[in-house]
Each structure stands twice: as C-alpha cells, then as structure tokens.
Design an enzyme around this catalytic site. Structure first.
Site, mmCIF file in Angstrom:
data_model
loop_
_atom_site.group_PDB
_atom_site.id
_atom_site.type_symbol
_atom_site.label_atom_id
_atom_site.label_comp_id
_atom_site.label_asym_id
_atom_site.label_seq_id
_atom_site.Cartn_x
_atom_site.Cartn_y
_atom_site.Cartn_z
ATOM 1 N N ASP A 97 0.827 -1.387 0.076
ATOM 2 C CA ASP A 97 0.098 -0.020 -0.024
ATOM 3 C C ASP A 97 0.838 1.260 -0.056
ATOM 4 O O ASP A 97 1.718 1.394 0.722
ATOM 5 C CB ASP A 97 -0.838 -0.205 1.156
ATOM 6 C CG ASP A 97 -1.989 0.822 1.080
ATOM 7 O OD1 ASP A 97 -3.312 0.353 0.938
ATOM 8 O OD2 ASP A 97 -1.888 2.052 0.678
ATOM 9 N N ASN B 76 -5.593 -4.981 -6.331
ATOM 10 C CA ASN B 76 -6.698 -4.528 -5.624
ATOM 11 C C ASN B 76 -6.542 -3.111 -5.345
ATOM 12 O O ASN B 76 -7.718 -2.373 -5.020
ATOM 13 C CB ASN B 76 -6.736 -5.085 -4.221
ATOM 14 C CG ASN B 76 -7.613 -4.539 -3.255
ATOM 15 O OD1 ASN B 76 -9.183 -4.572 -3.536
ATOM 16 N ND2 ASN B 76 -7.053 -3.642 -2.533
ATOM 17 N N SER C 264 -15.240 -3.926 -11.137
ATOM 18 C CA SER C 264 -16.504 -3.412 -10.380
ATOM 19 C C SER C 264 -17.757 -3.335 -11.124
ATOM 20 O O SER C 264 -17.641 -3.385 -12.417
ATOM 21 C CB SER C 264 -16.003 -2.114 -9.878
ATOM 22 O OG SER C 264 -17.228 -1.103 -9.632
ATOM 23 N N TYR D 116 -13.554 5.710 -13.556
ATOM 24 C CA TYR D 116 -13.646 4.664 -12.959
ATOM 25 C C TYR D 116 -13.911 3.342 -13.505
ATOM 26 O O TYR D 116 -13.648 2.194 -13.897
ATOM 27 C CB TYR D 116 -13.960 4.691 -11.380
ATOM 28 C CG TYR D 116 -14.176 3.541 -10.590
ATOM 29 C CD1 TYR D 116 -12.895 3.461 -9.866
ATOM 30 C CD2 TYR D 116 -15.158 2.682 -10.281
ATOM 31 C CE1 TYR D 116 -12.850 2.007 -8.918
ATOM 32 C CE2 TYR D 116 -15.182 1.591 -9.372
ATOM 33 C CZ TYR D 116 -14.193 1.498 -8.757
ATOM 34 O OH TYR D 116 -14.318 0.283 -7.916
ATOM 35 N N GLY D 117 -15.179 3.627 -14.254
ATOM 36 C CA GLY D 117 -16.068 2.665 -15.122
ATOM 37 C C GLY D 117 -15.337 2.247 -16.034
ATOM 38 O O GLY D 117 -15.244 0.784 -16.565
ATOM 39 N N LYS E 14 -12.272 0.029 -14.776
ATOM 40 C CA LYS E 14 -12.676 -1.259 -14.555
ATOM 41 C C LYS E 14 -13.229 -2.295 -15.609
ATOM 42 O O LYS E 14 -13.095 -3.534 -15.575
ATOM 43 C CB LYS E 14 -13.809 -1.092 -13.404
ATOM 44 C CG LYS E 14 -13.464 -0.487 -12.050
ATOM 45 C CD LYS E 14 -12.235 -1.454 -11.657
ATOM 46 C CE LYS E 14 -11.847 -1.045 -9.949
ATOM 47 N NZ LYS E 14 -10.707 -1.924 -9.513
ATOM 48 N N ALA F 112 -18.839 -4.070 -1.094
ATOM 49 C CA ALA F 112 -18.413 -4.110 0.342
ATOM 50 C C ALA F 112 -18.159 -2.886 0.885
ATOM 51 O O ALA F 112 -18.264 -1.844 -0.048
ATOM 52 C CB ALA F 112 -17.009 -4.875 0.398
ATOM 53 N N ARG G 122 -13.810 2.216 2.303
ATOM 54 C CA ARG G 122 -13.595 3.711 2.250
ATOM 55 C C ARG G 122 -14.210 4.145 0.898
ATOM 56 O O ARG G 122 -14.699 5.442 0.764
ATOM 57 C CB ARG G 122 -12.148 4.258 2.569
ATOM 58 C CG ARG G 122 -11.680 3.851 3.609
ATOM 59 C CD ARG G 122 -10.338 4.649 4.066
ATOM 60 N NE ARG G 122 -9.200 4.184 2.871
ATOM 61 C CZ ARG G 122 -8.068 4.654 2.677
ATOM 62 N NH1 ARG G 122 -7.910 5.736 3.330
ATOM 63 N NH2 ARG G 122 -7.221 4.097 1.874
HETATM 64 P P1 ADP Z 1 -11.291 -0.639 -1.281
HETATM 65 O O1 ADP Z 1 -11.060 -1.256 0.067
HETATM 66 O O2 ADP Z 1 -12.661 -0.675 -1.527
HETATM 67 O O3 ADP Z 1 -10.404 -1.057 -2.225
HETATM 68 P P2 ADP Z 1 -9.941 1.641 0.017
HETATM 69 O O4 ADP Z 1 -9.661 2.998 -0.332
HETATM 70 O O5 ADP Z 1 -10.156 1.171 1.437
HETATM 71 O O6 ADP Z 1 -10.879 0.752 -0.944
HETATM 72 O O7 ADP Z 1 -8.528 0.812 -0.366
HETATM 73 C C1 ADP Z 1 -7.871 1.055 -1.489
HETATM 74 C C2 ADP Z 1 -6.325 1.009 -0.903
HETATM 75 O O8 ADP Z 1 -5.439 1.169 -2.231
HETATM 76 C C3 ADP Z 1 -5.825 2.069 0.029
HETATM 77 O O9 ADP Z 1 -5.353 1.369 1.234
HETATM 78 C C4 ADP Z 1 -4.920 2.963 -0.953
HETATM 79 O O10 ADP Z 1 -4.029 3.475 0.018
HETATM 80 C C5 ADP Z 1 -4.345 2.011 -1.904
HETATM 81 N N1 ADP Z 1 -3.872 2.385 -3.019
HETATM 82 C C6 ADP Z 1 -4.390 3.664 -3.826
HETATM 83 N N2 ADP Z 1 -3.620 3.897 -4.471
HETATM 84 C C7 ADP Z 1 -2.465 3.180 -4.646
HETATM 85 C C8 ADP Z 1 -1.401 3.082 -5.489
HETATM 86 N N3 ADP Z 1 -1.171 3.807 -6.492
HETATM 87 N N4 ADP Z 1 -0.402 2.174 -5.250
HETATM 88 C C9 ADP Z 1 -0.575 1.454 -3.943
HETATM 89 N N5 ADP Z 1 -1.787 1.301 -3.278
HETATM 90 C C10 ADP Z 1 -2.607 2.355 -3.538
#
Ligand code: ADP
Length: 255
Positions: free
Chosen positions: A38, A100, A152, A165-166, A169, A197, A200
C-alpha cells in the site's frame, strides 16, 4: 478439500485498508507468505507513508503468519518491478497476485478534468497491467500462477460520476480475458472479482444500513477460491451483498 496456500507467495496491492487488507489477512491465515502493498496515499491519489501496510503486517505476524510491507505505487512500473524483485529475493517466487489498489475521483462527466481521468486510469488500469506484467515471466517459468483482478459493477453497468473509474474497471475485465487465455498453457489462471463491500470507497455512496451488511471479509472467500489450485480459468465473480446478479462464469475448464 480445504483451500491452503502453504509454500505460496502472494502480493496483495492496496492491502493497507478495506478489501485488500481482508484478502491479505485471509491469505496469511491459510499459510501464504504475503507482501502487503500500500502506498499509503490519500483517497485523491496523492502519496503518503506506508503505515497502513505496516499495521496489517503486524496483525498478520501477531496471528502467527508471515508478511512484509511494501510501499510501491502501482502506477509506477519501476516501483512495481522492485516490489516483485524484493519478494522473489526474499521468498523465491511470486505465485499469487491480487490487484486491488484503487482510488476514486468521481465527478459528473461535464466536470471531469482530463487529470481525473488519467489518474484513475493510471492507478487502476495501468497499475493492474504493471502488476500482472511484473509477475508474469516468473509465473511462466515456474508453470504456476493465480491472479485476481478487482473490477466493479461500475465497469459493467456504470455508476453516475464514474466515467473514469467505469472505463478503468471495464478495461480490467478486457485485460483478464486476454491474460486468462495466454496463461493457460502454463497453468496461470486469471480471474476478476466484482465486489460489493463497505470500504472507504463505498462509504459515501451507500446507506449505513447497507454498509453494516457488507464487510470486506465477506468478499475474501471468493478471492481465495479464485487464487486456489482449483480456480476457474476465466471468470468475473460478483461477490458481496446485492452483487449476485453479476456472476458470470465464462469458462470453467480445468475444474
Ligand atoms: P477498497 O477496499 O474498496 O479497495 P480503500 O480505499 O479502502 O478501498 O483501499 C484501497 C487501497 O489502495 C488504499 O489503502 C490505498 O492507499 C491503496 N492505493 C491507492 N492507490 C494506490 C497506488 N497507486 N499504489 C498502491 N496502493 C494504492
């Protein structure tokens, strides 16, 4: 037979929160060594620390599992390659990938800036492509790989404010359809999951009563199935409350 991942190495991107975190914990509980990726960025896609990934690694270790944190930004191919190299050096291979990581930049189409489009395409579509690309040759060499890409309902049916986003995806489903075919000879199986689900990403979109029923953990079993030995060979699997209508098993050869 119960699903286990002993001896397997997994990368889960965007695993500091929500769905990715639940998948990383689930994989580790079933024996996989897990790279918890992350970049710790904010919702608008700006970077930050990797504290969230490190927290998940701590959770996994406390439960007796094996994990390492990684702060690669999936939209940066060099960083993705470095993440895969680090996992391979440490643990010998990458066998399982869950792509993800994601961000949202929702705006009605008239108000959407080109940068809102580009950023979301970079993280979701290019980022997913980069992760697949970085693990692909190793999987081919070892004749084994399981890849789950996160799509999605927005990519299939469309949600207001999500032209960026669409499109990303839907593109991920297109990527899966090709990789699923190209991977087949070497037992690389590539599938998509379309989750509904409470994360955030959805907290602002859905009513609180719905969110209570939609824990990220409810999606993880579907992902673990798609990562298992007996994974189907080309599927878009809708998972979570209200998403049953999306299940589309395109092929089940090999089960
Ligand atoms: P969901 O669980 O629905 O995918 P979240 O926003 O809770 O949504 O989780 C998405 C995660 O992806 C976040 O923790 C975010 O920090 C991480 N994220 C977003 N952009 C990137 C990126 N470019 N590289 C790595 N992680 C990322």
């Amino acid at each position: 037979m119960a699903i286990r991942f002993d001896g397997r190495v997994a990368i889960v991107t965007g695993a500091g929160n929500g769905l990715g975190r639940a998948h990383a914990l689930g994989l580790a509980a079933l024996g996989a060594k897990v790279v918890v990726n992350d970049f710790g960025g904010a919702r608008d896609g700006t970077g930050g620390s990797m504290t969230a990934a490190e927290t998940v690694v701590e959770e996994i270790r406390k439960a007796g599992g094996t994990a390492m944190a990684d702060g690669a930004d999936v939209s940066n191919y060099e960083q993705v390659q470095a993440m895969v190299a680090k996992a391979t050096e440490e643990w010998g291979s990458v066998d399982l990938l869950v792509a993800n990581a994601g961000i949202l930049r929702d705006k009605s189409f008239g108000k959407m800036e080109l940068s809102d489009f580009q950023k979301v395409i970079d993280v979701h579509l290019a980022g997913t492509f980069y992760c697949c690309k970085a693990v692909w040759d190793g999987m081919k060499e070892r004749n084994y790989g399981r890849i789950v890409l996160t799509t999605s309902s927005s990519g299939m049916f469309g949600n207001f404010g999500q032209a960026n986003y669409g499109a990303a995806k839907a593109g991920i489903v297109g990527l899966m359809n090709v990789l699923a075919q190209e991977g087949r000879k070497t037992d690389i199986r590539v599938n998509t999951v379309s989750p509904t689900a409470a994360t955030r990403m959805t907290e602002e979109l859905l009513p609180p009563q719905a969110l209570q029923l939609m824990k990220p953990e409810a999606i993880t079993p579907a992902v673990l199935f798609l990562l298992s030995e007996n994974a189907p060979t080309r599927t878009t699997l809708g998972a979570g409350a209200g998403s049953f209508a999306q299940i589309k098993i395109i092929e089940t050869e090999g089960i």
